[in-house]
Scaffold this active site. Structure first.
Site, PDB file in Angstrom:
ATOM      1  N   LYS A 184       3.163   4.661   2.551  1.00 19.26           N
ATOM      2  CA  LYS A 184       3.529   4.240   3.910  1.00 19.26           C
ATOM      3  C   LYS A 184       4.327   3.027   4.032  1.00 19.26           C
ATOM      4  CE  LYS A 184       1.887   4.191   8.581  1.00 19.26           C
ATOM      5  NZ  LYS A 184       0.524   4.374   9.372  1.00 19.26           N
ATOM      6  N   SER A 232       0.869   7.774  13.475  1.00 21.04           N
ATOM      7  CA  SER A 232       2.258   7.322  13.017  1.00 21.04           C
ATOM      8  C   SER A 232       2.636   7.487  11.342  1.00 21.04           C
ATOM      9  CB  SER A 232       1.994   5.805  13.040  1.00 21.04           C
ATOM     10  OG  SER A 232       1.027   5.254  11.997  1.00 21.04           O
ATOM     11  N   SER A 291      -3.833   7.781  12.817  1.00 21.69           N
ATOM     12  CA  SER A 291      -2.359   7.796  12.488  1.00 21.69           C
ATOM     13  C   SER A 291      -2.490   8.567  10.744  1.00 21.69           C
ATOM     14  CB  SER A 291      -1.996   6.299  12.277  1.00 21.69           C
ATOM     15  OG  SER A 291      -1.370   6.096  13.448  1.00 21.69           O
TER      16      SER A 291
END
Lengths: 95, 484
Positions: free
Chosen positions: B76, B151, B175
């Site tokens: 990420k 997210s 997330s």
């Protein structure tokens, strides 16, 4: 909870974010919606409940006061918008 | 290749059936072919990945292979990677080349992984749909008109589309788990303090945790082994022994008690998800687990509590983006105040600015007690609910998200509706507990998931419980229609 234009101006000032005048009404509405949602908390009696900052009530550890990092100023300043002689440059503050 | 699990890839590498270079190249080819549609990567590090893969193949030939030697993964784009852009999906950090590695990045590198690139996310991890990214929305490989969740939407979409076998994510209010749920994957949010936050760009420091997004619980266990552990460089890291997660996968769940909170099956839950969760729980009974109805009475306060604590901490954390030391700076600032205020106006997106301002409000003079302190008190009540429940049960089960993947744009203009997508995940972050999301069925062709919540630091128990369900189900084996 509703916010007026002065509240938005004050928040923008505290947060150091410029807000275009045409965005104020929209922000008033959206921040007001969020605050109304969070205000459901106010109905709960929390007398005598200790605030919780960490799920295990752990404290931040302290380390010995010793130099552990090496000097990497040039590497770190290579990504800065503006530097000179190892200093970060900003617009003139004092005439 | 792209539908293989990490366990299968490691087996192919160990048996010399494939080289890391071949496997890495196949993922890079898949990204080139499909990521124009999915938009799951912000940065693809193809040349570095191939160099790392060749180095891994040499290490293996010498007999020096570490545990994950030659396994391609994606990070990420919230984890700092030395020499590689780390954008957090914000214009503010579009030009930020991190000068150091996050601990998670270092640990995985030491385990031998190959990094394919950095995945898309909601800006500064603030969102549940991946629509707030400066680099554009990510599309769900199950339905490209739908969001992948957020997210960590890029990490989830990349794995579901076969553009990475596994990826790192972070979870502040859901997330990891919610995008895993919306993309038909297995996502583990570890206990607070289990995985180092050093070099993981801060959103809400008392809630943020890194963890794996994987196809299977076994894969999540393999990656978790390399991610977990005490770190002196993270002042809230917990010094708790890390068990052998893969070895624990077959620990019996017979006789374990699973608590089912009545508050998790309320009016807002999609009926297909309610049905899928009930069916999965019946399967757990067949595996020998016992279901116990429980109550978590403060559940409905989790979203309001979170939307004070998270923005408050975010407003503090994001004060560092000032246009002086790194990142975006506005053109031609007239004075220092203009430099700060215009840099932050132009560098942050709308949702980030909203949250900074909500947080600023909650922390400001005259409102601190009514908002931030009040939310911290409610946070304790929420944790106490779980502490009480775990006196009588081993796990708590319910849905991960109230709805399957929704259409792009459907909730983008209504923050409060969007916030309610995290209703079942947020209380876990407030309580600091570990939780796992695992596929449990479909609704109109879109994946739906079960969430299991565990006791403090019982990631091993959660992984085992998820693994055993995956031995008798094949939801996690289904391949998205837009996968390569």
């Amino acid at each position: 909870m509703s916010l007026d234009q002065n509240d938005i101006a004050k928040l923008a000032r505290l947060a150091r974010i410029r807000i275009e005048p045409e965005s104020v009404a929209d922000l008033q509405q959206r921040l007001g919606d969020i605050l109304n949602m969070v205000d459901t908390m106010q109905a709960v009696d929390t007398t005598g409940v200790d605030p919780m900052a960490n799920p295990y009530d752990a404290f931040q550890r302290l380390r010995a006061d010793e130099v552990t990092e090496t000097d990497q100023r040039e590497k770190f300043q290579a990504i800065a918008p503006s530097t000179e002689d190892g200093l970060y440059l900003v617009p003139k503050v004092i005439d | 290749m792209p539908s293989y699990t990490v366990a299968e890839i490691l087996q192919k590498l160990e048996s010399r059936e494939c080289s890391s270079e071949e496997i890495t190249q196949s993922y890079l080819d898949a990204i080139a072919k499909q990521d124009g549609t999915i938009n799951s990567y912000i940065t693809v590090t193809a040349e570095q990945a191939l160099a790392q893969a060749r180095a891994a193949d040499e290490l293996r030939a010498k007999g020096d292979a570490p545990a994950l030697c030659g396994l391609p993964i994606a990070h990420k784009d919230i984890f700092c990677t030395d020499g590689i852009r780390t954008s957090c999906a914000s214009k503010m950090l579009d030009n930020f080349i991190a000068p150091y590695n996050a601990t998670v990045v270092e640990k995985l590198a030491a385990a031998g992984v190959v990094t394919l690139g950095k995945t898309n996310l909601d800006e500064f991890a603030m969102g549940s749909s991946n629509e707030t990214s400066f680099y554009g929305p990510v599309r769900n490989p199950w339905d490209i008109n739908c969001v992948p969740g957020g997210s960590s939407g890029g990490s989830a979409a990349a794995v579901a589309a076969g553009l990475a076998p596994i990826a790192t994510g972070t979870d502040t209010g859901g997330s990891i788990r919610q995008p895993a749920a919306l993309c038909g994957l297995t996502g583990l949010k570890p206990s607070y303090g289990r995985v180092s936050r050093y070099g993981m760009i801060a959103f809400a420091s008392s809630l943020d945790q890194g963890g794996p997004i994987a196809r299977t619980a076994e894969d999540a266990a393999i990656m978790m082994q390399a991610m977990a552990g005490f770190d002196l460089r993270d002042s809230t890291s917990m010094d708790v022994p890390v068990p052998d997660y893969r070895a624990a996968l077959n620990n019996d769940i017979k006789g374990k008690k699973i608590g089912v909170p009545k508050e998790y099956f309320s009016a807002g839950l999609h009926p297909d998800i309610a049905a899928a969760v009930q069916t999965a729980l019946a399967e757990y009974q067949k595996l020998g687990a016992e279901l116990v109805e429980i109550s978590l009475p403060h559940t409905e306060l989790a979203v309001p509590c979170y939307y004070v604590i998270a923005p408050a901490e975010a407003s503090t954390n994001l004060s560092r983006y000032d246009g002086v030391r790194y990142g975006y700076r506005c053109e031609d600032p007239q004075d220092l105040d203009d430099l700060y205020t215009r840099t932050r106006e132009e560098g942050f997106g709308e949702e980030v600015k909203r949250r900074i301002m909500v947080g600023t409000y909650a922390l400001s003079a005259g409102f601190y007690d009514a908002y931030y302190r009040k939310a911290q008190q409610i946070r304790r009540l929420i944790r106490n609910d779980f502490v009480e429940a775990f006196k009588q049960v081993d796990f708590i089960a319910g849905p991960t998200a109230p709805n399957p993947a929704f259409a792009l744009g459907e909730k983008a203009n209504d923050p409060v509706t969007m916030y309610l997508e995290d209703i079942y995940t947020i209380s876990v972050n407030l309580a600091g507990l570990p939780a796992i999301s695992l596929p449990a069925g479909f609704s109109n062709g879109k994946p739906v998931s079960l969430q299991l919540i565990g006791r403090d630091f019982d990631e091993a128990g959660l992984l085992a419980a998820a693994h055993q369900y995956q031995q008798i189900s094949d939801w996690h084996r289904q391949i998205a229609p837009h996968a390569v």
